[in-house]
Design a protein around this motif. Structure first.
Motif, PDB file in Angstrom:
ATOM      1  N   TRP A  17     -41.744 -51.365 -13.140  1.00 17.59           N
ATOM      2  CA  TRP A  17     -42.687 -51.974 -14.015  1.00 17.59           C
ATOM      3  C   TRP A  17     -42.479 -52.035 -15.377  1.00 17.59           C
ATOM      4  N   ASN A  23     -35.670 -47.412 -10.878  1.00 13.45           N
ATOM      5  CA  ASN A  23     -34.805 -46.935 -11.631  1.00 13.45           C
ATOM      6  C   ASN A  23     -33.680 -45.526 -11.155  1.00 13.45           C
ATOM      7  N   SER A  49     -39.491 -52.634 -16.468  1.00 11.26           N
ATOM      8  CA  SER A  49     -37.830 -52.594 -16.365  1.00 11.26           C
ATOM      9  C   SER A  49     -37.071 -53.902 -16.798  1.00 11.26           C
ATOM     10  N   TRP A  63     -37.520 -53.902 -20.828  1.00 14.57           N
ATOM     11  CA  TRP A  63     -37.070 -52.692 -21.329  1.00 14.57           C
ATOM     12  C   TRP A  63     -35.377 -53.362 -21.393  1.00 14.57           C
ATOM     13  N   HIS A 109     -37.757 -44.784  -6.055  1.00 19.22           N
ATOM     14  CA  HIS A 109     -38.107 -45.136  -7.674  1.00 19.22           C
ATOM     15  C   HIS A 109     -37.225 -46.040  -7.986  1.00 19.22           C
ATOM     16  N   GLU A 111     -42.470 -55.726 -11.327  1.00 19.31           N
ATOM     17  CA  GLU A 111     -41.874 -56.483 -12.692  1.00 19.31           C
ATOM     18  C   GLU A 111     -40.343 -57.024 -12.083  1.00 19.31           C
ATOM     19  N   SER A 152     -45.953 -50.983  -6.841  1.00 20.88           N
ATOM     20  CA  SER A 152     -46.066 -51.109  -8.113  1.00 20.88           C
ATOM     21  C   SER A 152     -44.486 -50.835  -8.690  1.00 20.88           C
ATOM     22  N   GLN A 153     -43.516 -50.242  -8.059  1.00 20.09           N
ATOM     23  CA  GLN A 153     -42.158 -50.058  -8.324  1.00 20.09           C
ATOM     24  C   GLN A 153     -41.544 -51.390  -8.315  1.00 20.09           C
ATOM     25  N   ASP A 165     -37.620 -42.566 -16.789  1.00 19.21           N
ATOM     26  CA  ASP A 165     -38.839 -42.179 -17.014  1.00 19.21           C
ATOM     27  C   ASP A 165     -39.864 -43.435 -16.520  1.00 19.21           C
ATOM     28  N   PHE A 166     -39.480 -44.517 -16.212  1.00 18.38           N
ATOM     29  CA  PHE A 166     -40.389 -45.566 -15.485  1.00 18.38           C
ATOM     30  C   PHE A 166     -39.681 -46.048 -14.532  1.00 18.38           C
ATOM     31  N   GLY A 167     -40.362 -46.890 -13.772  1.00 13.38           N
ATOM     32  CA  GLY A 167     -39.745 -47.617 -12.653  1.00 13.38           C
ATOM     33  C   GLY A 167     -39.651 -49.193 -12.768  1.00 13.38           C
TER      34      GLY A 167
END
Length: 219
Positions: free
Chosen positions: A170, A69, A172, A175, A67, A216, A212-213, A166-168
């Protein structure tokens, strides 16, 4: 001087070689600048080896599926005590050109956060235009697979908030850019610091359910 978190997925010899090449070129590119490097590795079999990534490189093996993050957070927990003034968050599919780290550190004397120039990804003419291009454009000035920032950024945005679990990968980098802008922190592309990104070669090595991890963060 520089704390580096390198995410590695060394499940095969090809992937292991990619991580080794990233670390070798990173050390060579640093010159006399001291590095504290933590490799966050998915392949726990490497625990059996002594210094699997070379002396002076700390490796950890989170007991969970990859994962993006969460692995970054695990790496930071092992480096935050180093108290270095600069931090780097890196994919393992990078090849650093000689002298690139001093140029990135020089850039951090002017900006809160920087990314290196990637031949074949960024237009070559930019290197003739200016040494820095300031902005927060994702996949433009800011690339998620190589982020360098001042440790003082974490005084405004804690690491766990900069790279939330709470997200990987994608979104990142989106954010990250949003948090910099929100807190009035600057970012720039350093055109003199060149790093080859092998993203298109590495993504097919990751199982589809985890691919998908990386999307991005590959820029």
């Amino acid at each position: 001087m520089l704390s580096c978190i390198v995410l590695s997925y060394a499940k095969t010899l090809v992937e292991r070689s990619m991580t080794d090449d990233c670390l070798r070129t990173l050390r060579e590119a640093a010159g006399r600048n001291p590095l504290d490097v933590c490799v966050v590795e998915t392949n726990s079999e490497l625990k059996k080896e002594i210094d699997p990534f070379g002396p002076g490189t700390y490796a950890i093996y989170p007991d969970q599926p990859f994962h993006f993050n969460r692995f970054l957070q695990a790496g930071w927990k092992n480096l935050e005590r180093a108290d270095n003034p600069f931090v780097a968050v890196l994919n393992n599919d990078l090849l650093f050109e000689p002298g690139s780290i001093p140029k990135l550190i020089e850039g951090l004397g002017k900006f809160d956060s920087v990314s290196p120039f990637a031949p074949g990804f960024h237009p070559e003419y930019l290197t003739k235009e200016a040494p820095y291009f300031q902005g927060h454009g994702v996949r433009q000035e800011l690339v998620g697979w190589a982020l360098f920032f001042r440790r003082s950024v974490l005084d405004k945005v804690p690491f766990e908030r900069l790279f939330p679990a709470d997200f990987g990968a994608w979104f990142s980098d989106n954010w990250y850019a949003h948090q910099l802008q929100r807190h009035g922190l600057t970012h720039a592309l350093v055109t003199g610091a060149r790093v080859k990104h092998l993203g298109s070669r590495s993504r097919h090595l990751v199982p589809p359910e985890q691919a998908s991890q990386w999307s991005e963060a590959e820029g």
